[in-house]
Design an enzyme around this catalytic site. Structure first.
Site, PDB file in Angstrom:
ATOM      1  N   THR A 173       0.841  -1.194   0.000  1.00 24.42           N
ATOM      2  CA  THR A 173       0.000   0.000   0.000  1.00 24.42           C
ATOM      3  C   THR A 173       0.876   1.244   0.000  1.00 24.42           C
ATOM      4  O   THR A 173       2.098   1.155   0.041  1.00 24.42           O
ATOM      5  CB  THR A 173      -0.966  -0.026   1.202  1.00 24.42           C
ATOM      6  N   ASN A 174       0.241   2.405  -0.092  1.00 20.34           N
ATOM      7  CA  ASN A 174       0.923   3.690  -0.038  1.00 20.34           C
ATOM      8  C   ASN A 174       0.506   4.404   1.231  1.00 20.34           C
ATOM      9  O   ASN A 174      -0.576   4.152   1.738  1.00 20.34           O
ATOM     10  CB  ASN A 174       0.484   4.567  -1.226  1.00 20.34           C
ATOM     11  N   ARG A 175       1.311   5.324   1.682  1.00 19.91           N
ATOM     12  CA  ARG A 175       0.926   6.099   2.862  1.00 19.91           C
ATOM     13  C   ARG A 175      -0.056   7.194   2.461  1.00 19.91           C
ATOM     14  O   ARG A 175       0.230   8.001   1.586  1.00 19.91           O
ATOM     15  CB  ARG A 175       2.154   6.745   3.492  1.00 19.91           C
TER      16      ARG A 175
ATOM     17  N   VAL B  26      -2.073   6.510  -5.191  1.00 20.71           N
ATOM     18  CA  VAL B  26      -2.276   5.244  -5.906  1.00 20.71           C
ATOM     19  C   VAL B  26      -0.959   4.450  -5.907  1.00 20.71           C
ATOM     20  O   VAL B  26       0.090   5.005  -6.240  1.00 20.71           O
ATOM     21  CB  VAL B  26      -2.710   5.513  -7.364  1.00 20.71           C
TER      22      VAL B  26
END
Ligand code: CTP
Ligand code: CA
Length: 224
Positions: free
Chosen positions: A33-35, A101
């Site tokens: 995931t991304n922060r 994203v």
């Protein structure tokens, strides 16, 4: 000014917003995931709603409640976010991409939890690129007014200006991360064809309202 007394700048318009991170599954219990807390995007959706717009918020996984009066579409992966945006974008005059994203996803998703095995080292995960949602919307035959966001860790002006051109969007909002993640305040800089100037710093909702006013002024100037 209190929002309720502002003129309804976006009455009759639809604003589409992406927010939050995306989550790319590795197996049923793991992922990449991304922060992103989603706070900036949710503030933008709320500000657009206050300005009278119909607002569709396509959101990755966050801990936030949907802003009042905003239609939220919940997604998980970048591909799901892309599909939801493409379903909604035809009705939108403005598209604001605040989502963080994930640029890549595992090339294959395992149906079962991958187990550690004695004597085997760590696995290598092959990745493949996700679609660029903002660039795809900007490349539509009749795109809405597109606004991108860019969180850079260094050389903000240089990277953000180049990113705006590469994605072919009229307006890109830069913020200097990563210290802004999850916080309620932010410092934003606007990049357009003429150059760049600060939008301000402070509370994310206050900045979001300023951004919405700025976008409304640009639509008006462009006769849109
Ligand atoms: N964006 C998007 N779809 C992607 C990647 C980014 O819609 N697959 C959008 C983001 O929501 C943001 C803008 O594009 O509005 C810039 O995202 P960013 O990650 O900063 O740009 P990238 O082109 O992915 O460049 P990099 O991560 O290498 O800096
Ligand atoms: Ca990226």
């Amino acid at each position: 000014i209190v929002a309720a007394f502002q003129p309804k700048l976006f009455k009759g318009r639809t604003v589409l917003v992406t927010a939050g991170p995306t989550f790319e599954a590795i197996d049923p219990v793991r992922g990449l995931t991304n922060r992103s807390s989603g706070k900036m995007g949710y503030a933008v959706a709320r500000a657009a709603r206050e300005a009278g717009a119909r607002v569709v918020l396509v959101s990755g996984p966050t801990a936030l409640p949907a802003p009042h009066g905003v239609q939220r579409v919940e997604v998980s992966s970048a591909q799901e976010m892309f599909d939801a945006v493409m379903t909604q974008v035809g009705a939108a005059q403005v598209f604001i991409a605040t989502a963080a994203v994930a640029d890549w996803r595992p090339a294959q998703v395992h149906a079962q939890k991958q187990k550690k095995r004695e004597g085997e080292g760590a696995p290598t995960i092959a990745l493949q690129a996700n679609p660029d949602i903002l660039a795809a919307v900007a490349a539509l035959p009749q795109p809405p007014f597109c606004v991108g966001f860019a969180a850079e860790s260094e050389k903000l002006a240089e990277h953000a200006a180049a990113k705006r051109v590469r994605k072919n969007v009229p307006l890109l909002v830069g913020n200097l991360g990563p210290d802004t993640f999850g916080r309620d305040d932010n410092r934003l800089e606007l990049f357009d064809a003429a150059g760049h100037h600060p939008l301000g710093s402070g509370d994310k909702l206050v900045l979001a309202r300023k951004l919405i006013e700025e976008i409304a002024a640009r639509l008006e100037r462009a006769g849109l």
